[in-house]
Design a protein around this motif. Structure first.
Motif, mmCIF file in Angstrom:
data_model
loop_
_atom_site.group_PDB
_atom_site.id
_atom_site.type_symbol
_atom_site.label_atom_id
_atom_site.label_comp_id
_atom_site.label_asym_id
_atom_site.label_seq_id
_atom_site.Cartn_x
_atom_site.Cartn_y
_atom_site.Cartn_z
ATOM 1 N N GLY A 7 0.817 -1.216 0.000
ATOM 2 C CA GLY A 7 0.000 0.000 0.000
ATOM 3 C C GLY A 7 0.847 1.260 0.000
ATOM 4 N N SER A 36 1.146 0.527 -4.791
ATOM 5 C CA SER A 36 0.365 1.766 -4.840
ATOM 6 C C SER A 36 1.299 2.920 -5.186
ATOM 7 C CB SER A 36 -0.251 2.046 -3.478
ATOM 8 O OG SER A 36 -1.325 1.210 -3.252
ATOM 9 N N GLY A 198 -8.379 3.876 -3.104
ATOM 10 C CA GLY A 198 -7.921 2.720 -2.318
ATOM 11 C C GLY A 198 -7.902 1.445 -3.161
ATOM 12 N N ASP A 201 -5.767 -2.358 -3.654
ATOM 13 C CA ASP A 201 -6.171 -3.622 -3.022
ATOM 14 C C ASP A 201 -6.955 -4.465 -4.022
ATOM 15 O OD1 ASP A 201 -5.180 -2.866 -0.531
ATOM 16 O OD2 ASP A 201 -7.129 -2.271 0.277
ATOM 17 N N ASN A 218 -1.394 -8.690 1.744
ATOM 18 C CA ASN A 218 -1.688 -7.269 1.637
ATOM 19 C C ASN A 218 -0.852 -6.549 2.692
ATOM 20 O OD1 ASN A 218 -3.412 -4.711 2.131
ATOM 21 N ND2 ASN A 218 -4.234 -5.586 0.247
ATOM 22 N N THR A 220 0.626 -3.467 4.710
ATOM 23 C CA THR A 220 0.195 -2.120 5.062
ATOM 24 C C THR A 220 1.047 -1.593 6.215
ATOM 25 O OG1 THR A 220 -1.764 -0.865 5.660
ATOM 26 C CG2 THR A 220 -1.741 -3.116 6.420
#
Ligand SMILES: Nc1ncnc2c1ncn2[C@@H]1O[C@H](COP(=O)(O)OP(=O)(O)O)[C@@H](O)[C@H]1O
Ligand SMILES: N[C@@H](CC(=O)OP(=O)(O)O)C(=O)O
Length: 458
Positions: A7, A36, A198, A201, A218, A220
């Protein structure tokens, strides 16, 4: 094979890039990574995506753009320089690409916005691939079009087209680590189209489903998913496991740590998701899975969100009027408005919706139409509502869950505006005034997670 998404906070600076590289190099199964755009490095920082949105707006309004372009260039230049990559060459390419897009889509505001927004992820993926190569990994940047991420042509709200999955499967054959930018795909018309905010994801989940990964990781900036938002309750309980169903409800209702639309692809493909911390990869993280043992913990979490309103309607003998609900919802449909809940009684009905949908004179138009077309006794809008969702697979089989909540809220002197259990077996909704939502969540946290017994299973 693992697909790992990093992220914005995980790729916000050179220090974060190094952590990502360590994580990727430490496990040969991490073959595909989705990144990201650079996110916030500190609380008051601004995400690259937000700067790019400002840029697109400036192009549309015909105001000065140079300073904004330079702010974008500077962020990437800082990362590239600190990683000892050829920063000048990289940023020259980046600036050329941005200016080309600004010019190319000048007369197509929707696609302009998406093309500029998506460039945040696109350049970051290129930079990450360069860095991974620099440290000796066999790595390559893969553009979403080449990967096969084909989406609907709905700017800012893309949805994946089913044919994408077959194409994505071919990525399995490729050598080395593949770096794919998150947040966007290409429409059949060839336009760059972004997912909702967002949405990296979502890309990660689509790619994991497409390549039939064993796990979707994922990464973060928190050790796990907590049972409540950690900005409301200090150090809340960490969740080891949560089901897809629970997570979908909680992320839709305010758990911003994982996008609610990102669950569908992995859920359908039966791929477990592991939410982990880039800053502490040794922590086990939280697993999102199909089933969990909910006997000891019937409730998974409590989510909350603000910005709602309720249209409250009463009409004597409403229950006898066939088609009343349909005609009411038709008025909202005509205005392009989506709603969240419709609690009702014999002579009244409420429709709860996000209040930002009522801008541009819609509120008055809707009230007038309800009054005249449905001939109601009373209609009014209550603004400034917050919704709280208590979610858990074990709720259905445990007696006294709602009673506990109402007692806890009463004890905290919080007025309940509405309750809706609806048909969902896993959630219960409470509406309160926005000013008291944090206190309400804390009261519910205490009763569900800090008291010894939550309820009796039936
Ligand atoms: N229930 C929750 N558990 C964990 N984090 C949560 C929760 N609810 C909200 N968050 C917030 O989500 C943040 C991570 O999501 P996000 O900012 O989108 O990260 P990323 O930069 O990795 O995309 C956390 O820092 C935390 O503040
Ligand atoms: N950069 C995009 C997409 C995204 O997923 O970002 P993040 O991983 O920072 O939430 C956004 O800010 O919306």
């Amino acid at each position: 094979m693992k697909v790992a998404k990093f992220g914005g906070s995980s790729v916000a600076s050179a220090t974060q890039f190094r952590k990502v590289a360590d994580i990727v190099s430490s496990d040969v199964e991490r073959r595909i990574i989705v990144v990201s755009a650079p996110g916030k490095r500190f609380k008051e920082d601004i995400k690259i995506t937000d700067i790019l949105i400002q840029l697109a707006q400036a192009v549309m309004e015909g105001t000065a753009c140079d300073e904004i372009v330079q702010a974008v260039v500077k962020r990437y230049a800082e990362i590239a320089k600190e990683l000892e990559l050829p920063a000048d060459e990289f940023t020259a390419e980046l600036e050329k690409d941005l200016r080309w897009k600004m010019n190319e889509y000048r007369h197509d505001p929707c696609h302009l916005m998406d093309a500029i927004k998506a460039s945040g992820e696109d350049h970051n993926a290129r930079l990450m691939a360069l860095y991974l190569q620099e440290i000796g990994l066999e790595a390559s940047y893969v553009n979403p079009r080449e990967a096969g991420i084909i989406v609907t042509d709905e700017p800012g709200n893309a949805q994946i087209l089913p044919e994408s999955y077959e194409k994505l499967y071919h990525l399995r054959k490729r050598r080395g680590v593949l770096v794919i930018p998150g947040f966007f795909g290409y429409s059949l018309e060839g336009n760059i189209v972004t997912f909702p905010r967002g949405g990296s994801d979502i890309t990660g989940s689509i790619v994991a489903a497409g390549v039939k990964a064993d796990v979707y990781e994922n990464f973060t900036d928190v050790d796990s998913i907590y049972c409540v938002n950690p900005s409301i309750v200090e150090n809340p309980r960490q969740l080891k496991e949560i089901t897809y169903r629970e997570m979908r409800e909680l992320s839709y209702s305010g758990f911003s740590v994982f996008h609610d639309e990102a669950l569908e692809p992995v859920y359908k493909a039966g791929i477990p998701v592991c939410v982990k911390n880039t800053n502490n990869p040794a922590a086990p993280g939280t697993w999102i899975v199909a089933k969990r043992n909910h006997h000891d913990e019937p409730i998974a979490g409590i989510a909350s969100d603000t910005g709602f309103c309720s249209i409250n309607i009463s009409k004597y003998l409403m229950n006898r009027e066939i088609g009343f609900g349909r005609r009411l919802l038709q008025i909202l449909e005509d205005e392009g408005i989506s709603y969240e809940h419709t609690p009702s009684g014999i002579d009244n009905m409420s429709v709860i919706l996000r209040e930002n949908q009522l801008e541009g004179g819609k509120e008055q138009r809707i009230l007038d139409r309800i009054q005249t077309e449905l001939e109601v006794d009373e209609v009014h809008i209550e603004h400034g509502l917050a919704l709280i969702m208590v979610v858990g697979e074990g709720m259905e089989r445990t007696v006294g869950m709602a009673a506990k909540a109402t007692a806890a809220l009463a004890k905290a002197n919080i007025n309940l505006e509405m309750i809706n259990q609806g048909s969902s077996e896993v959630s219960m909704m409470f509406g309160v005034k926005e000013e008291v939502v944090a206190d309400a969540v804390r009261a519910l946290y205490e009763v569900y997670f800090q008291e010894a017994s939550v309820g009796n299973e039936v």
